[in-house]
Design a protein around this motif. Structure first.
Motif, PDB file in Angstrom:
ATOM      1  N   ARG A  49      16.938 -31.493 -26.006  1.00  0.00           N
ATOM      2  CA  ARG A  49      17.515 -32.810 -25.707  1.00  0.00           C
ATOM      3  C   ARG A  49      16.448 -33.906 -25.668  1.00  0.00           C
ATOM      4  NH1 ARG A  49      21.726 -31.299 -20.791  1.00  0.00           N
ATOM      5  NH2 ARG A  49      23.134 -30.030 -22.055  1.00  0.00           N
ATOM      6  N   GLU A  50      15.305 -33.581 -25.091  1.00  0.00           N
ATOM      7  CA  GLU A  50      14.265 -34.595 -24.921  1.00  0.00           C
ATOM      8  C   GLU A  50      13.055 -34.227 -25.787  1.00  0.00           C
ATOM      9  OE1 GLU A  50      12.332 -37.420 -24.691  1.00  0.00           O
ATOM     10  OE2 GLU A  50      14.070 -37.693 -23.363  1.00  0.00           O
ATOM     11  N   PRO A  51      12.905 -34.818 -26.956  1.00  0.00           N
ATOM     12  CA  PRO A  51      11.809 -34.426 -27.856  1.00  0.00           C
ATOM     13  C   PRO A  51      10.422 -34.502 -27.208  1.00  0.00           C
ATOM     14  CG  PRO A  51      13.376 -35.798 -29.017  1.00  0.00           C
ATOM     15  CD  PRO A  51      13.796 -35.820 -27.576  1.00  0.00           C
ATOM     16  N   ALA A  52      10.248 -35.425 -26.262  1.00  0.00           N
ATOM     17  CA  ALA A  52       8.928 -35.528 -25.626  1.00  0.00           C
ATOM     18  C   ALA A  52       8.625 -34.307 -24.770  1.00  0.00           C
ATOM     19  CB  ALA A  52       8.868 -36.794 -24.782  1.00  0.00           C
ATOM     20  N   ALA A  53       9.660 -33.531 -24.453  1.00  0.00           N
ATOM     21  CA  ALA A  53       9.462 -32.335 -23.632  1.00  0.00           C
ATOM     22  C   ALA A  53       9.231 -31.094 -24.482  1.00  0.00           C
ATOM     23  CB  ALA A  53      10.683 -32.122 -22.726  1.00  0.00           C
ATOM     24  N   PHE A  54       8.822 -31.317 -25.740  1.00  0.00           N
ATOM     25  CA  PHE A  54       8.637 -30.187 -26.660  1.00  0.00           C
ATOM     26  C   PHE A  54       7.660 -29.156 -26.111  1.00  0.00           C
ATOM     27  CE2 PHE A  54       6.388 -28.160 -30.207  1.00  0.00           C
ATOM     28  CZ  PHE A  54       7.445 -27.642 -30.932  1.00  0.00           C
ATOM     29  N   ALA A  55       6.593 -29.631 -25.477  1.00  0.00           N
ATOM     30  CA  ALA A  55       5.540 -28.702 -25.024  1.00  0.00           C
ATOM     31  C   ALA A  55       6.099 -27.645 -24.075  1.00  0.00           C
ATOM     32  CB  ALA A  55       4.415 -29.487 -24.352  1.00  0.00           C
ATOM     33  N   GLY A  56       6.756 -28.086 -23.018  1.00  0.00           N
ATOM     34  CA  GLY A  56       7.301 -27.124 -22.070  1.00  0.00           C
ATOM     35  C   GLY A  56       8.373 -26.250 -22.684  1.00  0.00           C
ATOM     36  N   TRP A  57       9.150 -26.842 -23.592  1.00  0.00           N
ATOM     37  CA  TRP A  57      10.241 -26.105 -24.232  1.00  0.00           C
ATOM     38  C   TRP A  57       9.716 -24.969 -25.094  1.00  0.00           C
ATOM     39  CZ3 TRP A  57      11.744 -26.046 -29.574  1.00  0.00           C
ATOM     40  CH2 TRP A  57      13.006 -25.488 -29.817  1.00  0.00           C
ATOM     41  N   ILE A  58       8.725 -25.250 -25.920  1.00  0.00           N
ATOM     42  CA  ILE A  58       8.261 -24.193 -26.834  1.00  0.00           C
ATOM     43  C   ILE A  58       7.473 -23.128 -26.063  1.00  0.00           C
ATOM     44  CG2 ILE A  58       6.062 -25.240 -27.588  1.00  0.00           C
ATOM     45  CD1 ILE A  58       6.895 -24.198 -30.441  1.00  0.00           C
ATOM     46  N   CYS A  59       6.867 -23.520 -24.953  1.00  0.00           N
ATOM     47  CA  CYS A  59       6.194 -22.509 -24.118  1.00  0.00           C
ATOM     48  C   CYS A  59       7.234 -21.544 -23.530  1.00  0.00           C
ATOM     49  CB  CYS A  59       5.387 -23.164 -23.005  1.00  0.00           C
ATOM     50  SG  CYS A  59       3.905 -24.013 -23.617  1.00  0.00           S
ATOM     51  N   ARG A  60       8.382 -22.063 -23.144  1.00  0.00           N
ATOM     52  CA  ARG A  60       9.450 -21.177 -22.642  1.00  0.00           C
ATOM     53  C   ARG A  60       9.968 -20.267 -23.756  1.00  0.00           C
ATOM     54  NH1 ARG A  60      10.876 -25.838 -19.981  1.00  0.00           N
ATOM     55  NH2 ARG A  60      12.522 -26.359 -21.466  1.00  0.00           N
ATOM     56  N   VAL A  61      10.118 -20.840 -24.948  1.00  0.00           N
ATOM     57  CA  VAL A  61      10.543 -20.022 -26.089  1.00  0.00           C
ATOM     58  C   VAL A  61       9.547 -18.883 -26.303  1.00  0.00           C
ATOM     59  CG1 VAL A  61      10.910 -20.013 -28.597  1.00  0.00           C
ATOM     60  CG2 VAL A  61      11.778 -21.907 -27.222  1.00  0.00           C
ATOM     61  N   ALA A  62       8.267 -19.198 -26.177  1.00  0.00           N
ATOM     62  CA  ALA A  62       7.222 -18.180 -26.386  1.00  0.00           C
ATOM     63  C   ALA A  62       7.305 -17.080 -25.333  1.00  0.00           C
ATOM     64  CB  ALA A  62       5.852 -18.844 -26.358  1.00  0.00           C
ATOM     65  N   ARG A  63       7.494 -17.462 -24.070  1.00  0.00           N
ATOM     66  CA  ARG A  63       7.588 -16.439 -23.003  1.00  0.00           C
ATOM     67  C   ARG A  63       8.788 -15.531 -23.247  1.00  0.00           C
ATOM     68  NH1 ARG A  63       6.807 -21.350 -19.699  1.00  0.00           N
ATOM     69  NH2 ARG A  63       4.541 -21.593 -19.566  1.00  0.00           N
ATOM     70  N   ASN A  64       9.902 -16.127 -23.619  1.00  0.00           N
ATOM     71  CA  ASN A  64      11.104 -15.321 -23.883  1.00  0.00           C
ATOM     72  C   ASN A  64      10.906 -14.401 -25.091  1.00  0.00           C
ATOM     73  OD1 ASN A  64      12.437 -16.512 -21.762  1.00  0.00           O
ATOM     74  ND2 ASN A  64      13.412 -18.083 -23.030  1.00  0.00           N
ATOM     75  N   ALA A  65      10.266 -14.940 -26.134  1.00  0.00           N
ATOM     76  CA  ALA A  65      10.044 -14.129 -27.343  1.00  0.00           C
ATOM     77  C   ALA A  65       9.142 -12.945 -27.030  1.00  0.00           C
ATOM     78  CB  ALA A  65       9.428 -14.994 -28.446  1.00  0.00           C
ATOM     79  N   ALA A  66       8.117 -13.188 -26.220  1.00  0.00           N
ATOM     80  CA  ALA A  66       7.203 -12.091 -25.860  1.00  0.00           C
ATOM     81  C   ALA A  66       7.937 -11.021 -25.063  1.00  0.00           C
ATOM     82  CB  ALA A  66       6.022 -12.641 -25.068  1.00  0.00           C
ATOM     83  N   GLU A  67       8.771 -11.447 -24.128  1.00  0.00           N
ATOM     84  CA  GLU A  67       9.515 -10.469 -23.326  1.00  0.00           C
ATOM     85  C   GLU A  67      10.499  -9.696 -24.201  1.00  0.00           C
ATOM     86  OE1 GLU A  67       8.803  -9.557 -20.297  1.00  0.00           O
ATOM     87  OE2 GLU A  67       7.191 -11.042 -20.386  1.00  0.00           O
ATOM     88  N   ASP A  68      11.175 -10.393 -25.108  1.00  0.00           N
ATOM     89  CA  ASP A  68      12.109  -9.707 -26.015  1.00  0.00           C
ATOM     90  C   ASP A  68      11.371  -8.672 -26.851  1.00  0.00           C
ATOM     91  OD1 ASP A  68      14.146 -11.219 -25.071  1.00  0.00           O
ATOM     92  OD2 ASP A  68      14.234 -12.595 -26.783  1.00  0.00           O
ATOM     93  N   PHE A  69      10.208  -9.070 -27.348  1.00  0.00           N
ATOM     94  CA  PHE A  69       9.450  -8.155 -28.199  1.00  0.00           C
ATOM     95  C   PHE A  69       8.992  -6.940 -27.400  1.00  0.00           C
ATOM     96  CE2 PHE A  69       5.799  -6.433 -30.370  1.00  0.00           C
ATOM     97  CZ  PHE A  69       6.130  -6.560 -31.707  1.00  0.00           C
ATOM     98  N   ARG A  70       8.544  -7.174 -26.186  1.00  0.00           N
ATOM     99  CA  ARG A  70       8.047  -6.057 -25.369  1.00  0.00           C
ATOM    100  C   ARG A  70       9.163  -5.081 -25.040  1.00  0.00           C
ATOM    101  NH1 ARG A  70       4.422  -7.010 -20.138  1.00  0.00           N
ATOM    102  NH2 ARG A  70       6.339  -7.825 -19.291  1.00  0.00           N
ATOM    103  N   ARG A  71      10.337  -5.625 -24.744  1.00  0.00           N
ATOM    104  CA  ARG A  71      11.469  -4.741 -24.455  1.00  0.00           C
ATOM    105  C   ARG A  71      11.834  -3.911 -25.686  1.00  0.00           C
ATOM    106  NH1 ARG A  71      13.493  -8.961 -21.110  1.00  0.00           N
ATOM    107  NH2 ARG A  71      14.498  -9.949 -22.895  1.00  0.00           N
ATOM    108  N   GLY A  72      11.680  -4.519 -26.860  1.00  0.00           N
ATOM    109  CA  GLY A  72      12.085  -3.825 -28.076  1.00  0.00           C
ATOM    110  C   GLY A  72      11.069  -2.853 -28.615  1.00  0.00           C
TER     111      GLY A  72
END
Lengths: 317, 179
Positions: free
Chosen positions: B72-95
């Motif tokens: 929603r807020e493009p200026a908040a990209f930094a925090g958003w993509i860091c959350r995407v990264a944490r989730n992706a890492a957890e998904d990968f580890r579970r798999g």
């Protein structure tokens, strides 16, 4: 502990922090736009493959007779037609040359083409294309005519096609009738109206229709040529610009994608051609050749190409 | 203050790059990739084996590119993509299960003893609480300054400074207690 150094590396370096930086730098993110190591390894394989092709040619030459031959005719000028024996090498230099065989059909060679007639038997006719371009128009049974290149084999399934090979082993296959199978450790089944690229790394791209969007055609090649952002952008471009008939391209990408990429490919392919009953999205995470096998018939139908005539082959991948 | 890493030469701010990426400007996406890849790599390295990190970094950007409309807020990209990264890492580890022991092999471009020491240091950082772990990964592995870490993760500079200071103390204690 020097907090200034820890903050922005200003001031006197803290020895413990400095030591950790030196140790841990091996784990740092590295941009890798092109898989260079793979290219080098493939380059060695290319020379080995070329050497093997020549060796095969020499061995077969010793065992040939004039009966197993093709007629070679220079199309420009008055040079006489001659018989090309198995194992012989042909270099067209500046001329266009036609090779003809009653069993197979007609092969037209462009200027600057070098090949070896490697095998010429009842069950298999095989040319080794070192470099240059050939246009094949065949009337033989599927699987009887094969062209070897340094990186791939083109297996004819009753068709007409042009195969161009560069000095570095890269090349392009364009099919104008029927189907051609381009194979090495991967496989690309290329139908009429489509093409596939042999990359300098030895990789085969997925087939793509020549009337597809330029973004899709370029994206298919880039997807397998680079890593990093360009690969991601390429995949997204392929998915965005895929039409219904480009489902054929998408289904060929599963074998070339990593698990996360496969999910996105599944989603777009499923929009274009619904997945068969029983095939779930998560199934492609652990993709193997059989995973998407049931999807092929509807994908081929959507691509509006004739069914393939394929003898003794296990599947579509 | 604006900071740029060596591979991040696009002068546009994150919000401009996000808008441009939404307009299918691939150059803008590549600029975001160059700017954030080291951050994402550092975050993922705190959770996964080194040899898996590169692939997961790429997956994060695929996710980011396909879900960018939901930001929603493009200026908040930094925090958003860091959350995407944490989730992706957890998904990968579970798999894929835990394969962190391969870090030493990954580091084998250094001498053998250095490889073992590097892998041990990496393991010690991973054992820290998340806030310290990520901040130290970005500082000691990715070579970012405190200001860069703050800008790229959405944390305040004060929080980063505290995390670095406390994290280093904990890390030193852990390494000294190592047999």
């Amino acid at each position: 502990m020097n907090d200034d150094y820890l903050w922005d590396r200003s001031g006197e370096p803290d020895p413990a922090t400095r030591r950790l930086e030196e140790l841990l730098v091996v784990y740092r993110y590295k941009e890798s736009p092109v898989p260079v190591q793979q290219t080098r390894r493939r380059s060695a394989l290319r020379w080995l493959a070329a050497a093997a092709m020549i060796a095969i040619g020499i061995i077969i030459f010793a065992r040939t007779t004039a009966r197993n031959s093709w007629r070679a005719t220079v199309l420009s000028g008055n040079a006489p037609t001659r018989v090309l024996r198995t194992g012989e090498e042909l270099n067209t230099h500046d001329a266009r040359v036609r090779l003809e065989s009653r069993a197979i059909g007609s092969i037209e060679l462009a200027p600057g083409t070098k090949l070896i007639l490697a095998e010429n038997g009842e069950r298999l006719h095989r040319l080794s294309l070192i470099y240059g371009s050939l246009h094949a128009r065949t009337t033989s049974a599927p699987g009887l005519f094969v062209v070897n290149t340094a990186f791939a084999n083109a297996v004819d399934f009753g068709c007409e096609y042009t195969l161009t090979i560069n000095n570095d082993g890269s090349g392009l296959l364009r099919v104008t009738a029927g189907w051609v199978e381009l194979e090495n450790s991967r496989q690309s089944l290329v139908p009429r109206g489509a093409a596939a690229t042999i990359l300098a790394s030895g990789e085969l791209t997925a087939p793509y229709f020549e009337n597809a969007a330029p973004e899709l055609r370029d994206g298919v090649v880039t997807f397998q040529s680079v890593r990093g952002p360009a690969r991601t952008t390429a995949l997204i471009n392929v998915l965005r610009h895929a039409r219904k008939r480009d489902a054929l391209t998408l289904i060929n990408l599963f074998s070339r994608a990593n698990p996360a990429e496969r999910l996105y490919i599944f989603d777009r392919l499923n929009e274009l051609v619904p997945a068969p009953p029983g095939l779930r999205r998560d199934d492609v995470l652990d993709w193997n050749a059989r995973t998407t096998e049931p999807w092929w018939p509807s994908v081929v139908k959507a691509a509006r190409v004739p069914p393939i005539e394929k003898k003794g082959k296990p599947g579509w991948w | 203050m604006t900071v740029r890493t060596a591979s991040d030469r696009d002068p546009r701010c994150d919000a401009d790059l996000v808008h441009a990426t939404r307009r299918r400007d691939s150059g803008a996406f590549e600029a975001l990739y160059a700017r954030y890849a080291p951050v994402i790599h550092g975050i993922i390295l705190g959770r996964l084996a080194a040899h898996d990190a590169d692939d997961v970094v790429q997956n994060v950007f695929i996710t980011a590119l396909t879900k960018l409309e939901s930001l929603r807020e493009p200026a908040a990209f930094a925090g958003w993509i860091c959350r995407v990264a944490r989730n992706a890492a957890e998904d990968f580890r579970r798999g894929s299960g835990d394969t962190l022991q391969l870090d030493e092999e990954y580091a084998s471009r250094a001498t053998q003893s250095q490889s073992a020491e590097a892998a041990a240091a990496l393991a010690a950082i991973r054992a820290l609480p998340e806030a310290y772990r990520e901040t130290l990964m970005l500082r000691l592995v990715e070579g970012m300054t405190g200001a860069e870490i703050a800008e790229r993760t959405g944390l305040t500079p004060g929080s980063v400074r505290v995390n670095l200071h406390r994290g280093m103390h904990l890390l030193r204690d852990a390494l000294e207690k190592r047999p």
